[in-house]
Design a protein around this motif. Structure first.
Motif, PDB file in Angstrom:
ATOM      1  N   SER A  56       0.365  -3.299   5.976  1.00  0.00           N
ATOM      2  CA  SER A  56      -0.698  -4.289   6.207  1.00  0.00           C
ATOM      3  C   SER A  56      -2.030  -3.861   5.607  1.00  0.00           C
ATOM      4  CB  SER A  56      -0.948  -4.520   7.695  1.00  0.00           C
ATOM      5  OG  SER A  56       0.227  -4.526   8.416  1.00  0.00           O
ATOM      6  N   LEU A  57      -2.120  -2.618   5.156  1.00  0.00           N
ATOM      7  CA  LEU A  57      -3.413  -2.128   4.685  1.00  0.00           C
ATOM      8  C   LEU A  57      -3.505  -2.229   3.163  1.00  0.00           C
ATOM      9  CD1 LEU A  57      -3.840   1.075   6.853  1.00  0.00           C
ATOM     10  CD2 LEU A  57      -4.936  -1.139   7.134  1.00  0.00           C
ATOM     11  N   PRO A  58      -4.683  -2.614   2.665  1.00  0.00           N
ATOM     12  CA  PRO A  58      -4.872  -2.588   1.215  1.00  0.00           C
ATOM     13  C   PRO A  58      -4.776  -1.141   0.709  1.00  0.00           C
ATOM     14  CG  PRO A  58      -6.639  -3.809   2.273  1.00  0.00           C
ATOM     15  CD  PRO A  58      -5.862  -3.128   3.356  1.00  0.00           C
ATOM     16  N   THR A  59      -4.236  -0.976  -0.489  1.00  0.00           N
ATOM     17  CA  THR A  59      -4.123   0.362  -1.073  1.00  0.00           C
ATOM     18  C   THR A  59      -5.489   1.046  -1.138  1.00  0.00           C
ATOM     19  OG1 THR A  59      -2.351  -0.558  -2.404  1.00  0.00           O
ATOM     20  CG2 THR A  59      -3.139   1.614  -3.023  1.00  0.00           C
ATOM     21  N   LEU A  60      -6.515   0.237  -1.430  1.00  0.00           N
ATOM     22  CA  LEU A  60      -7.859   0.799  -1.568  1.00  0.00           C
ATOM     23  C   LEU A  60      -8.336   1.442  -0.264  1.00  0.00           C
ATOM     24  CD1 LEU A  60      -9.634   0.948  -4.004  1.00  0.00           C
ATOM     25  CD2 LEU A  60     -10.654  -1.237  -3.393  1.00  0.00           C
ATOM     26  N   VAL A  61      -7.984   0.839   0.881  1.00  0.00           N
ATOM     27  CA  VAL A  61      -8.352   1.419   2.179  1.00  0.00           C
ATOM     28  C   VAL A  61      -7.682   2.787   2.329  1.00  0.00           C
ATOM     29  CG1 VAL A  61      -8.108   1.193   4.679  1.00  0.00           C
ATOM     30  CG2 VAL A  61      -8.772  -0.784   3.328  1.00  0.00           C
ATOM     31  N   PHE A  64      -9.412   5.431   0.073  1.00  0.00           N
ATOM     32  CA  PHE A  64     -10.663   5.967   0.609  1.00  0.00           C
ATOM     33  C   PHE A  64     -10.437   6.776   1.881  1.00  0.00           C
ATOM     34  CE2 PHE A  64     -12.835   3.261  -2.370  1.00  0.00           C
ATOM     35  CZ  PHE A  64     -13.944   4.030  -2.675  1.00  0.00           C
ATOM     36  N   TYR A  68     -11.631  10.640   2.152  1.00  0.00           N
ATOM     37  CA  TYR A  68     -12.556  11.190   3.140  1.00  0.00           C
ATOM     38  C   TYR A  68     -11.892  12.298   3.967  1.00  0.00           C
ATOM     39  CZ  TYR A  68     -15.844   7.423   2.140  1.00  0.00           C
ATOM     40  OH  TYR A  68     -16.718   6.570   1.531  1.00  0.00           O
ATOM     41  N   CYS A  91       1.319   4.973   0.851  1.00  0.00           N
ATOM     42  CA  CYS A  91       1.611   3.536   0.710  1.00  0.00           C
ATOM     43  C   CYS A  91       3.037   3.344   0.226  1.00  0.00           C
ATOM     44  CB  CYS A  91       0.670   2.890  -0.301  1.00  0.00           C
ATOM     45  SG  CYS A  91      -0.966   2.613   0.320  1.00  0.00           S
ATOM     46  N   LEU A 155      -6.475   2.258  -9.043  1.00  0.00           N
ATOM     47  CA  LEU A 155      -7.413   2.191  -7.918  1.00  0.00           C
ATOM     48  C   LEU A 155      -8.005   3.554  -7.567  1.00  0.00           C
ATOM     49  CD1 LEU A 155      -5.520  -0.282  -5.571  1.00  0.00           C
ATOM     50  CD2 LEU A 155      -7.409  -0.756  -7.115  1.00  0.00           C
TER      51      LEU A 155
ATOM     52  N   LEU B  70      -7.221  -4.572 -11.542  1.00  0.00           N
ATOM     53  CA  LEU B  70      -8.534  -3.974 -11.784  1.00  0.00           C
ATOM     54  C   LEU B  70      -8.961  -4.162 -13.243  1.00  0.00           C
ATOM     55  CD1 LEU B  70     -10.628  -2.499 -10.221  1.00  0.00           C
ATOM     56  CD2 LEU B  70      -9.445  -0.360 -10.634  1.00  0.00           C
ATOM     57  N   LYS B 160      -4.679  -8.503   1.016  1.00  0.00           N
ATOM     58  CA  LYS B 160      -4.907  -7.077   0.771  1.00  0.00           C
ATOM     59  C   LYS B 160      -5.530  -6.847  -0.605  1.00  0.00           C
ATOM     60  CE  LYS B 160      -0.557  -6.292   1.838  1.00  0.00           C
ATOM     61  NZ  LYS B 160       0.636  -5.438   1.674  1.00  0.00           N
ATOM     62  N   PHE B 174     -13.754  -5.181   2.669  1.00  0.00           N
ATOM     63  CA  PHE B 174     -13.741  -3.753   2.348  1.00  0.00           C
ATOM     64  C   PHE B 174     -15.102  -3.278   1.835  1.00  0.00           C
ATOM     65  CE2 PHE B 174     -12.835  -0.158  -0.489  1.00  0.00           C
ATOM     66  CZ  PHE B 174     -12.281   0.695   0.437  1.00  0.00           C
ATOM     67  N   VAL B 202      -3.262  -9.636   8.548  1.00  0.00           N
ATOM     68  CA  VAL B 202      -1.964  -9.690   7.874  1.00  0.00           C
ATOM     69  C   VAL B 202      -0.873 -10.081   8.868  1.00  0.00           C
ATOM     70  CG1 VAL B 202      -0.197  -8.319   6.695  1.00  0.00           C
ATOM     71  CG2 VAL B 202      -2.584  -8.110   6.031  1.00  0.00           C
TER      72      VAL B 202
END
Lengths: 211, 230
Positions: A56-61, A64, A68, A91, A155, B70, B160, B174, B202
């Protein structure tokens, strides 16, 4: 064309990130898939939850978050590259676990029962009967996944890994010709995904089971 | 930070994040809609024609599926101004997203059109319908329903993938999260809240699409999709 020559060396890093993430996803995804099909209730729930949450999470999240975490805990020397691989790998683990689970389940439970009745232990049956067939069945979906990870590796430029995309940005900033630089890097990605797909098509044909 | 402080912080940043979510949802909806409008003719051309008409459609789909979103985004936002098209961030984001989505959607629709048997088109022609009429009234309604399961994946996917426009600083969910992080440097709670919102959205999208799929399923015809669509 000169653009392509400047950008192309960074393909090494893109390929490295892609291959390492796919490898991590393969190993962990396979374990999760086995856990989901053959594990007990707790294991099944844990594996299913991981897959559901991460998908459910974007790859970008993820990129990052792992960046971190790696930076703050100084894990693996706080390396950006390591954080990139961990994020894409985490992912891909979720997606590959779904691919392998589907493949294992499409084999039917009779195979495992037959192997068990021949006296094989469950791990032996898994290793010698189930997985060799499941991996073959999974190749077409896996080929898609490989292309996606290859493209998503762009990304990780967001956390400063100088792979193809970041390199194209550098070239664009130096030449002030953004259109050419990004068309060039697009062409490189296109060739890479094309070769990946063709290569895996070949693998699929080569290892297809003759029934 | 204690737990109460953390929860308090998460509550405080919620309004800002929800504003971002609004942009994310707008971009998702508009990209899916724009993509769909373009995808149907592309799928039609790719299925039923050969030669000069087919080539550009095939090239479009292969190029957009073979390159990262991208790169497409950067070509539109940074590249097109060199040709004299200066677009603002939101418009660039939308153009890149909907073209990308059109390529993927056209593949689902093309697959679905091919799975509607050719006999149906011939039968419709034999009844005196013109090709386009037969396609519009016989093949397309069935194909769209067959394409629904992959199409629902595309919806969740789009939610997403809209996050990628962070790279050109469009203020979606985001991006807002990142802005909060640079302002407060509270990385953990912020990313956690952002992740939670994505998971909920989602999940909701999946539930709604499950319902839509059940509602529009053709009785007796089931299709399943595994893994990530590419």
């Amino acid at each position: 064309m000169r653009c392509v020559v400047y950008i192309l060396p960074a393909a090494k890093l893109t390929l490295l990130v892609t291959v390492m993430s796919l490898a991590m996803g393969f190993v962990l995804g396979m374990l999760l898939a086995v856990a989901r099909v053959y594990g007990g209730p707790v294991l099944r729930f844990a594996a299913a939850s991981y897959s559901r949450v991460v998908r459910s999470l974007p790859t970008l999240v993820m990129v990052f978050a792992l960046y971190y975490v790696v930076l703050m805990t100084d894990f693996l020397g706080g390396s950006r590259l390591a954080s990139a691989v961990l994020a894409l790998g985490a992912c891909s683990t979720a997606y590959q676990s779904e691919i392998f689970r589907g493949a294992i389940q499409s084999l039917g439970s009779g195979q495992m029962l037959a192997a068990r009745s021949l006296g094989m232990s469950r791990p032996v049956a898994l290793r010698n009967v189930i997985l060799p067939q499941a991996v073959r069945l999974a190749i077409p979906a896996w080929s898609n996944e490989a292309a996606i990870v290859l493209k998503d590796s762009s990304l990780v430029s967001a956390v400063g890994t100088v792979e193809l995309f970041r390199r194209a940005e550098h070239v664009a900033a130096a030449t002030h010709d953004w259109l050419t630089a990004f068309l060039a890097v697009g062409l490189i990605y296109f060739c890479l995904t094309f070769l990946t797909n063709r290569g895996l098509d070949w693998v699929e044909r080569r290892y297809r089971l003759k029934v | 930070m204690t737990l109460t402080e953390t929860l308090r912080f998460m509550w405080d940043i919620l309004p800002e994040l929800l504003q971002g979510l609004e942009v994310t949802i707008q971009l998702t909806a508009m990209s899916l809609a724009g993509g769909f409008v373009l995808a149907v003719p592309v799928a039609l051309v790719r299925t039923y024609t050969r030669g000069p008409l087919n080539w550009p459609a095939t090239a479009f789909v292969e190029l957009f599926r073979g390159t990262p979103l991208l790169v497409q985004l950067y070509v539109v936002y940074y590249g097109l101004p060199e040709l004299g098209f200066v677009l603002d961030r939101l418009l660039s984001a939308w153009i890149a997203l909907f073209l990308n989505s059109a390529a993927y959607q056209s593949e689902y629709i093309r697959g679905a059109i091919q799975s509607v048997s050719r006999g149906q088109l011939l039968a419709a022609r034999a009844l005196g319908m013109r090709s386009l009429t037969a396609f519009r009234w016989v093949v397309l309604p069935q194909a769209l329903r067959l394409a629904l399961p992959s199409w629902s994946n595309e919806v969740a996917y789009m939610v997403k993938y809209v996050s990628v426009v962070y790279m050109i600083a469009v203020g979606e969910l985001f991006t807002r999260g990142q802005l909060i992080i640079t302002r407060t440097w509270k990385v953990g709670p912020t990313l956690f809240t952002v992740a939670l919102i994505y998971i909920l959205v989602v999940y909701a999208v999946t539930k709604v699409m499950d319902h839509v799929e059940r509602r529009f399923r053709i009785p007796g015809l089931e299709t399943g999709v595994e893994g990530r669509e590419a």
